[in-house]
Design a protein around this motif. Structure first.
Motif, short mmCIF file in Angstrom:
data_model
loop_
_atom_site.label_atom_id
_atom_site.label_comp_id
_atom_site.label_asym_id
_atom_site.label_seq_id
_atom_site.Cartn_x
_atom_site.Cartn_y
_atom_site.Cartn_z
N ALA A 1030 34.73 13.28 1.58
CA ALA A 1030 33.78 13.90 2.52
C ALA A 1030 32.39 13.87 1.91
CB ALA A 1030 34.20 15.32 2.85
N TYR A 1031 31.45 13.26 2.58
CA TYR A 1031 30.06 13.22 2.15
C TYR A 1031 29.21 14.04 3.12
CZ TYR A 1031 31.06 9.42 -1.15
OH TYR A 1031 31.52 8.66 -2.18
N TYR A 1032 28.11 14.55 2.59
CA TYR A 1032 27.14 15.29 3.40
C TYR A 1032 25.79 14.61 3.28
CZ TYR A 1032 30.81 18.80 3.28
OH TYR A 1032 32.00 19.45 3.40
N PHE A 1033 25.12 14.48 4.38
CA PHE A 1033 23.86 13.74 4.43
C PHE A 1033 22.75 14.62 5.01
CE2 PHE A 1033 25.53 9.53 3.49
CZ PHE A 1033 26.88 9.69 3.79
N ALA A 1049 22.73 19.44 7.26
CA ALA A 1049 23.69 18.54 6.64
C ALA A 1049 24.67 18.00 7.69
CB ALA A 1049 24.45 19.24 5.53
N VAL A 1050 24.91 16.68 7.63
CA VAL A 1050 25.87 16.03 8.52
C VAL A 1050 27.03 15.55 7.66
CG1 VAL A 1050 26.27 14.07 10.04
CG2 VAL A 1050 24.14 15.34 10.20
N GLN A 1051 28.23 15.92 8.05
CA GLN A 1051 29.41 15.56 7.26
C GLN A 1051 30.02 14.26 7.77
OE1 GLN A 1051 32.74 18.15 7.62
NE2 GLN A 1051 33.75 17.46 5.78
N PHE A 1052 30.53 13.45 6.83
CA PHE A 1052 31.21 12.21 7.17
C PHE A 1052 32.28 11.95 6.11
CE2 PHE A 1052 31.77 7.62 6.61
CZ PHE A 1052 32.09 7.24 7.89
N ARG A 1053 33.49 11.66 6.55
CA ARG A 1053 34.58 11.35 5.61
C ARG A 1053 34.88 9.87 5.70
NH1 ARG A 1053 38.55 13.57 2.56
NH2 ARG A 1053 37.85 15.68 3.06
N THR A 1054 34.86 9.21 4.56
CA THR A 1054 35.16 7.79 4.52
C THR A 1054 36.63 7.56 4.81
OG1 THR A 1054 35.40 8.01 2.13
CG2 THR A 1054 33.28 7.21 2.95
N PRO A 1055 36.99 6.37 5.30
CA PRO A 1055 38.41 6.08 5.58
C PRO A 1055 39.28 6.16 4.33
CG PRO A 1055 36.97 4.52 6.70
CD PRO A 1055 36.09 5.31 5.78
N ASN A 1317 33.75 13.79 10.86
CA ASN A 1317 34.67 14.69 10.20
C ASN A 1317 35.91 14.00 9.64
OD1 ASN A 1317 33.24 17.16 10.71
ND2 ASN A 1317 33.72 16.81 12.87
N ARG A 1318 36.33 12.91 10.24
CA ARG A 1318 37.54 12.26 9.74
C ARG A 1318 37.54 10.83 10.20
NH1 ARG A 1318 42.31 15.18 13.10
NH2 ARG A 1318 43.26 13.16 13.45
N ALA A 1319 38.21 9.98 9.46
CA ALA A 1319 38.29 8.57 9.82
C ALA A 1319 39.21 8.41 11.00
CB ALA A 1319 38.80 7.76 8.64
N ARG A 1320 38.90 7.42 11.81
CA ARG A 1320 39.71 7.21 13.00
C ARG A 1320 39.69 5.74 13.34
NH1 ARG A 1320 37.75 11.09 16.95
NH2 ARG A 1320 36.26 9.54 17.67
N ALA A 1321 40.80 5.25 13.84
CA ALA A 1321 40.88 3.83 14.19
C ALA A 1321 39.91 3.52 15.30
CB ALA A 1321 42.31 3.49 14.62
N PRO A 1322 39.34 2.32 15.31
CA PRO A 1322 38.39 1.99 16.37
C PRO A 1322 39.07 1.92 17.73
CG PRO A 1322 38.47 0.28 14.68
CD PRO A 1322 39.53 1.27 14.35
#
Length: 1369
Positions: A1030-1033, A1049-1055, A1317-1322
């Motif tokens: 989980a990264y915050y930008f 802060a915007v959260q993003f979790r890498t796959p 918030n979480r990785a998801r399939a396209p």
């Protein structure tokens, strides 16, 4: 035998040359390319309608390509027929264009020279200024001067027009000399006057088209009467700034009798008028030629007429253009080395320095650092660092540039010596000359280990190579951050040393090391890479306990704290951090003890403090912030904009504004007003009030009163304003009867408004307290507006076009309303152009408007707008109806109005004052404002003055970048794209952004990773992220004044895992079967060339990125219905539904001919892959396209059952995939008529559930997401489409139709979903192209039922609001 022997000898000679001569790479080192500007552009004053040239020429041995920038953007000379580039690189503007609202040629220009495949350099910047339209700020007036006296004729013009102005006497040009001079403002000064000076004078502007002259003014020279005349200042010196080498004229024009004697002093020392550079001309003005830096200082003009003296001072500032003391030099280096480009400049004011590489600004980072104030240090060179580096220095006096070339040599090429730019870390060892090599190089060092690992350093040791091939082996350690290719190098201290300590590393960070041994033959093989992570920061001090902060004064606080309990070694120092509340920037200072008294703070201001202890390992844990407010004090500034208004013969209304922000120094307790009768000192009466106005009554008729005001806090009263004088009326106006009819009423109709102007009643002895305007269509009684008695115009807005309005105007007072005056007007039709900005000056000065007073007030002249700050402008003017000393002794007051043209319909704001200046506050930063003034005396008002303009200064952005979204890059989950929009309140031109990202949202700002973005780009790519993290930008905007606030802060979790090639190549395209009551269709297709789709949601719009193109012109459409709930009698059992595999794909958007695609998502009991497909909805007004922006939710999934009657065609749509198994050519199965589907109730919708599986590796059981019902989705636009009665097929969609942005070209496009918030399939998005014209015509013959469309619209709009709330929340 001689012949064959000679040939054999030549053969062996050639062989030796090939073997040994070609091996000397040192002789093949690439030389530096001469590349410089022989001519650079300079500041230019251009004339409207004439050509202008900006010179530029670059010299080099290689072909040079020259381009031009204007205001930082490259010019497109191909599309501009007025600008072209000359053969030498100069820029020619054939005809300069310039008007009040269109200034395309004014700006800052820069010449950019490029040598292809080598590099780019930029010239210094040059400003092109266009002389404005000829106009006079003031007119000369007829005057009389005594014999031997001094007089000044005014001709005030703008600065750029002074070179084009001249004076004429009796139609002949006036010759300027020591006795007759022209001031910098354009005014003419005649000293020691004689009869030959008498005549008619006028000022003329020539050279800007037709000559324009002022009215003639007569100068009379009278005989000396011997009557004493008081000393009067016609023009005194003012503060001025000049550049070294220029000349300056400091005016000092005094009038009086006896004729005053003028003397000058400089920094309190008399000026030697006999010096060759100093001269007193025009009866007292000081001229200084060839200015030097030592001439800067305070100059005082002293006038003495025997009975009176006067003294005026002004400061002269001398600017020195930047000059290089040390220029950057050409440099050779090798990869992984560190270098320094030196650049030392001087100038006044001190120049600012920036670095550029190949025309792009260098942003300081971990590898590019500014050291020793101006030098550029580049760490860990890589091949891409080659090019031209420029040092650009700039101050108020000019700018200069110097460049140097960097060449990266191969590691087996010896560096030429000396190489002065190399830092100490890389000069310990350089490769030997190829000519000195006589054997093999060493093998790789053995057993490289990290023998000591700390938080900020790592010690490496190794063993001797297995094959050293010589003695005196030296070693180089190359290291880099894990995952980057930029290496740095550290050399051992001496031959044979087999250990090195790498310093200045970051804690808890992975680094990759390799060691290379070198002997006299050069560097050998590299050891295997070794990856080592530094330790966590655990040996630093803990927080300092018991931090106490106490205010001890209005500008000082006392701080104390205790020694940390967990010191982890001796404390070397404490660092005290503090910041002002509301400011993001933090300041710091080092303190050795356990207490400190800080001074120099702002009064009554809240500050936050924290303390960090330092030991030998570095900074420790910070204390919590402690907030304290400094003590209050008396205000440091008086109230602003004090105005006096005479209400009648015995009362005055006093109004003012609070002191400027930041000067109250405490809580305001009130104001103290003092007034007195007369202009001289007398007993004053004091009134205390908490309001911003005060009525003073009980005064005497026809008397002058003076008033001043001061602000007070609990600490006392601050400074007072100047005494302002006003005179009460001799007699009160009559209010025993109602006012008469207004003397005129004029109207000007526009499309949506009517501008009304009027003049007051003829009898101005009757008091008018205001005006009432009535208006309406056919009757003036529909609407009524009440206006102030001073107002003379009004804009009636929000009217209907092409409508006839009747307008009435009447004056009123306390006795009642007067007789109305009527007029009517018809607004313009809607087809007319948009309403222009109304010039109320022209309207109010309509030549057909009768003047009720034979002697109207003259408008103020010489209006000037002086910008003081980012939100403050001082407006000043002169009043020709006053005496020459410009002192106000009557009851007149001035009204100032101002506005900005952005947006175009901005309303004027006004303020009143009784002085000749007014400070306008609370303006917007970096905004152009226009100001004008009018004067009012008794019941007479002047017209508005000419307009003055001023652009407020820039300030730091006051809002953060918005709409920050993070998207994972398709095919590489370690790379993300971050997108954003500029801040709403940029307060200046955005010059870049700073991206902060971290895995800990609560970490201190200085612990976040920083990524700079140059210019106004709104997207950036960040690489090398860790999977399943989980990264915050955060993003911060900057302009020329500094950094703005950070975004949230915007959260993003890498796959979780890297994409598998096999999975991406073998994965089939999954499709849902299109089922109906009477039949079904199976669709098959496979294509390994199509990439997985990517749904990118950004800034409230759905955007599709092109990824692949299909040559198939026939699109395929797939219906993906949702099975009905159990309550629907038409639903099929779940086991009967067939799900077909469909390859993840995106078809092209519908053609702009009018096809409106709709998004559908299949939901099954066990859907293997989320799919979104799209069908077009054809509108009758297909030539109009409505674009909608919306978000999809980042976590929740959508599910609804909506029955929508869609058009049908005789042909079946097929997917656009080039596959042999495509059913595109199969005839469609006939469908009998289907009864309309029953509307779905809310209960049915709430019972609908969908399970959507997220894509995971095949070996892992994929998790499912249970989706609850959300709000219905509502369409923004429902097209009016007809459906034929004989064929009403029903489409059931997972999502209701939502129009997408139509694209003109067909092809396959993909988009990606930003997963915060979480990785998801396209998700696959299928959007077909529009059908051909024949199909469209057939579809247009069908209709939708109104009830169904309304129901769908309600569902769509509700869900859209829900989606926006989720994504923006």
């Amino acid at each position: 035998m001689a012949g064959p022997g000679a040939r054999l000898l030549a053969f062996f000679t050639s062989l030796i040359a090939l073997r040994f001569g070609g091996a000397d790479k040192g002789s093949d080192i690439q030389g530096f390319t001469p590349f410089r500007f022989s001519v650079e552009p300079v500041d230019t004053l251009a004339v409207r309608g004439l050509p202008a040239v900006l010179n530029c020429s670059a010299d080099s041995d290689a072909p040079v390509r020259v381009e031009w920038k204007k205001d930082g953007t490259f010019l497109n000379l191909v599309a501009d027929d007025r600008k072209r580039q000359l053969a030498d690189g100069s820029l020619l503007i054939s005809t300069v264009v310039h008007s009040k609202h269109n200034k395309p040629d004014e700006g800052v220009y820069q010449c950019v020279a490029t040598i292809d495949n080598l590099g780019t350099i930029s010239s210094r910047t040059a400003r092109l200024t266009v002389a404005g339209l000829p106009r006079f700020l003031s007119q000369p007036e007829g005057v009389s001067v005594r014999m031997g006296g001094t007089e000044m004729l005014s001709c005030e013009v703008t600065e750029e027009l002074v070179p084009f102005s001249r004076w004429e006497r009796d139609g002949r040009a006036v010759e300027l000399e020591v006795r007759v001079i022209r001031l910098p403002s354009g005014a003419l000064v005649i000293s020691n006057a004689s009869q030959t000076d008498a005549g008619l004078y006028r000022c003329t502007i020539d050279g800007l088209g037709p000559a324009k002259s002022t009215e003639e003014a007569e100068l009379q020279v009278s005989a000396d009467s011997g009557v004493e005349e008081k000393l009067e200042t016609l023009q005194g010196p003012v503060a001025v700034g000049k550049v070294v080498g220029e000349s300056v004229l400091l005016p000092c024009v005094m009038k009086g009798y006896p004729v005053p004697v003028i003397r000058w002093t400089f920094n309190d020392r008399p000026i030697d008028e006999g010096h060759e550079r100093f001269a007193v001309i025009g009866g007292g003005s000081l001229q200084i030629a060839n200015l030097t830096e030592e001439d800067a200082g305070v100059y005082v003009c002293q006038a003495d007429s025997g009975n009176m003296t006067s003294e005026i001072q002004a400061e002269l500032t001398v600017h020195v253009p930047p000059r290089f003391l040390t220029r950057p030099s050409n440099t050779y280096a090798q990869e992984s080395m560190d270098i320094i480009f030196e650049c030392d400049v001087t100038g006044s004011p001190p120049p600012t320095v920036k670095w550029m590489k190949d025309g792009d600004t260098v942003i300081p980072s971990d590898y590019f650092r500014i050291v020793k104030q101006h030098n550029l240090q580049v760490l860990g060179l890589v091949k891409s660092d080659e090019g031209f580096y420029q040092c650009l220095a700039e101050n108020d006096a000019g700018n200069v540039q110097a460049s140097a070339q960097l060449i990266i040599l191969d590691l087996d090429v010896a560096l030429p010596s000396p190489v002065p730019s190399l830092t100490d870390a890389t000069t310990d060892h350089v490769a030997s000359s190829p000519a000195e090599r006589s054997g093999p190089a060493p093998s790789a060092p053995r057993d490289v280990v990290a023998s000591l690992v700390s938080t900020r350093f790592i010690k490496l040791t190794w063993r001797l190579p297995a094959e050293p091939h010589g003695d005196n082996i030296t070693y180089s350690v190359f290291y880099s951050l894990d995952g980057t290719n930029r290496e740095r190098v550290e050399n051992t201290s001496g031959p044979g040393e087999m250990q090195v300590t790498i310093q200045s590393l970051a804690p808890d960070t992975k680094y990759t090391f390799r060691v290379v041994a070198s002997n006299s033959n050069g560097p050998g093989e590299s050891s295997a890479p070794l990856t080592v992570a530094t330790q966590l920061e655990v040996q630093v001090p803990g927080p300092a306990p018991n931090l106490q902060v106490v205010s001890v004064g209005a500008a000082s606080v006392a701080l104390s704290w205790e020694r940390p309990i967990s010191g982890n070694g001796d404390i070397q120092t404490f660092r005290l951090f503090y910041s002002e509340k509301g400011q993001d920037s933090e300041q710091d200072m080092d303190v050795t003890g356990l207490s400190y008294t800080m001074t120099g703070l702002k009064k009554f201001t809240e500050y936050s403090f924290r303390v960090v202890a330092y030991n030998k390992h570095g900074p420790g844990v910070s204390t919590e912030d402690v907030t304290v407010r400094t003590l209050s004090d008396v205000p440091s500034a008086p109230p602003q904009n004090l105005t006096l208004e005479v209400l009648n013969s015995t009362s005055i209304m006093v109004r003012w504004q609070p002191p400027p922000p930041g000067t109250l120094n405490g809580e305001l307790t009130g104001y103290k007003l003092r007034y007195r009768k007369g202009l001289r000192r007398a007993d004053a009466i004091e009134i205390s009030t908490s309001q911003l106005f005060q009525l003073i009554d009980g005064l005497e008729k026809g008397k002058v009163y003076t008033v001043r005001v001061s602000a007070a806090t609990i600490n006392g009263t601050g400074p007072t304003t100047e005494w302002i004088a006003v005179e009460t009326f001799e007699n009160d106006l009559d209010e025993s009867q109602v006012p008469g009819v207004p003397s005129s009423l004029h109207v000007r109709p526009l499309v949506n408004r009517i501008v009304v102007t009027w003049t007051p009643p003829e009898n101005q002895d009757i008091l008018v307290r205001g005006y009432k305007i009535g208006y309406g269509i056919g009757s003036p009684h529909a609407h009524t507006v009440t206006l102030d008695y001073k107002q003379r115009f009004y804009s009636i807005d929000n009217l209907d076009p092409s409508s006839h309005y009747v307008i009435t105007l009447k004056a009123f007072n306390n006795m009642g309303e007067g007789i109305p005056i009527y007029n009517s007007a018809t607004t313009r039709p809607q087809s007319d152009p948009i309403d222009p900005d109304i010039d109320f000056y022209e309207l109010f000065n309509n030549p057909y408007t009768p003047a009720p007073d034979p002697t109207p007030m003259l408008p103020p002249v010489g209006v000037q707008a002086t910008v003081l700050s980012h939100d403050t402008v001082k407006v000043s003017w002169a009043d020709n109806s006053l005496a020459k000393n410009q002192k106000i002794t009557d009851s007149r007051y001035y009204t100032i109005r101002w506005k900005t043209n952005i947006p175009a319909n901005t309303k004027y704001k006004t303020a009143n004052t009784t002085s000749l200046f007014h400070t306008v506050t609370a303006l917007k930063p970096n905004t152009l404002y226009e100001f004008s003034v009018m004067v009012t005396k008794s019941r007479r008002s002047s017209t508005w003055s000419m307009t003055a303009h001023g652009t407020t200064f820039e300030t730091i952005p006051s809002s953060a970048p918005k709409d920050v979204t993070v998207i994972s890059k398709e095919g590489n989950p370690r790379i993300i794209n971050i997108n954003w929009q500029p801040p709403t309140e940029a307060n200046g031109k955005i010059t870049g952004y700073i991206i902060y990202y971290s895995t800990d949202v609560n970490a201190e700002v200085h612990d976040w990773v920083v990524e700079p973005v140059v210019g106004n780009r709104l997207t950036h790519q960040i690489q090398g992220l860790t999977l399943d993290t989980a990264y915050y930008f955060k993003i911060q905007a900057r302009n020329s004044k500094g950094m703005g606030p950070m975004s949230d802060a915007v959260q993003f979790r890498t796959p979780k895992a890297e994409p598998s090639d096999k999975m991406s190549n073998d994965q089939g395209l999954k499709r849902a079967a299109c089922k109906s009551n009477t039949g079904s269709h199976k669709y098959k297709s496979s294509s390994k060339d199509l990439k997985p789709p990517d749904l990118w949601i950004h800034h409230e719009r759905l955007e599709l990125k092109p990824m692949d193109k299909s040559p198939d012109p026939n699109p395929v459409m797939t219906e993906t219905p949702i099975p009905r709930t159990a309550q629907d009698p038409a639903v099929e059992p779940a086991h009967q539904r067939r799900v077909h595999e469909v390859e993840e794909s995106v078809s092209t958007l519908a053609s702009r001919r009018g096809a409106r695609p709709k998004i559908m998502m299949p939901f099954d009991s066990q859907p293997p892959q989320p799919v979104i497909s799209a069908h077009p909805i054809h509108s009758l007004d297909h030539l109009h396209h409505h674009h909608h922006h919306y978000h999809l939710p980042p976590r929740g999934y959508l599910h609804h059952q909506i029955s929508l009657r869609a058009p049908a065609t005789p042909n079946t749509y097929t997917d656009r995939f080039p596959s042999a198994e495509s059913v595109r050519n199969q005839p469609p199965a006939p469908e009998p008529p289907v009864a309309p589907s029953q509307p779905i109730t809310t209960a049915e919708v709430q019972k609908t559930e969908a399970l959507i599986k997220e894509e995971d590796p095949p070996s892992i059981n994929p998790p499912t997401a249970h989706v609850r019902p959300s709000h219905p989705l509502k369409s923004f636009a429902v097209p009016a489409v007809t459906v034929s009665a004989h064929n009403p097929p029903t489409y059931e969609t997972a999502l209701p139709s939502t129009p997408l942005l139509a694209q003109p070209a067909s092809g396959v496009k993909t988009a990606s979903i930003g997963t915060l918030n979480r990785a998801r399939a396209p998700m696959a998005v299928t959007v077909p192209s529009a059908p051909d014209q024949s199909e469209t015509s057939k579809m247009l013959d069908m209709t939708y039922e109104t009830d169904e469309l309304s129901e769908e619209m309600a569902h769509l709009e509700g869900l859209m609001k829900d989606l926006n709330a989720i994504t923006t929340g």
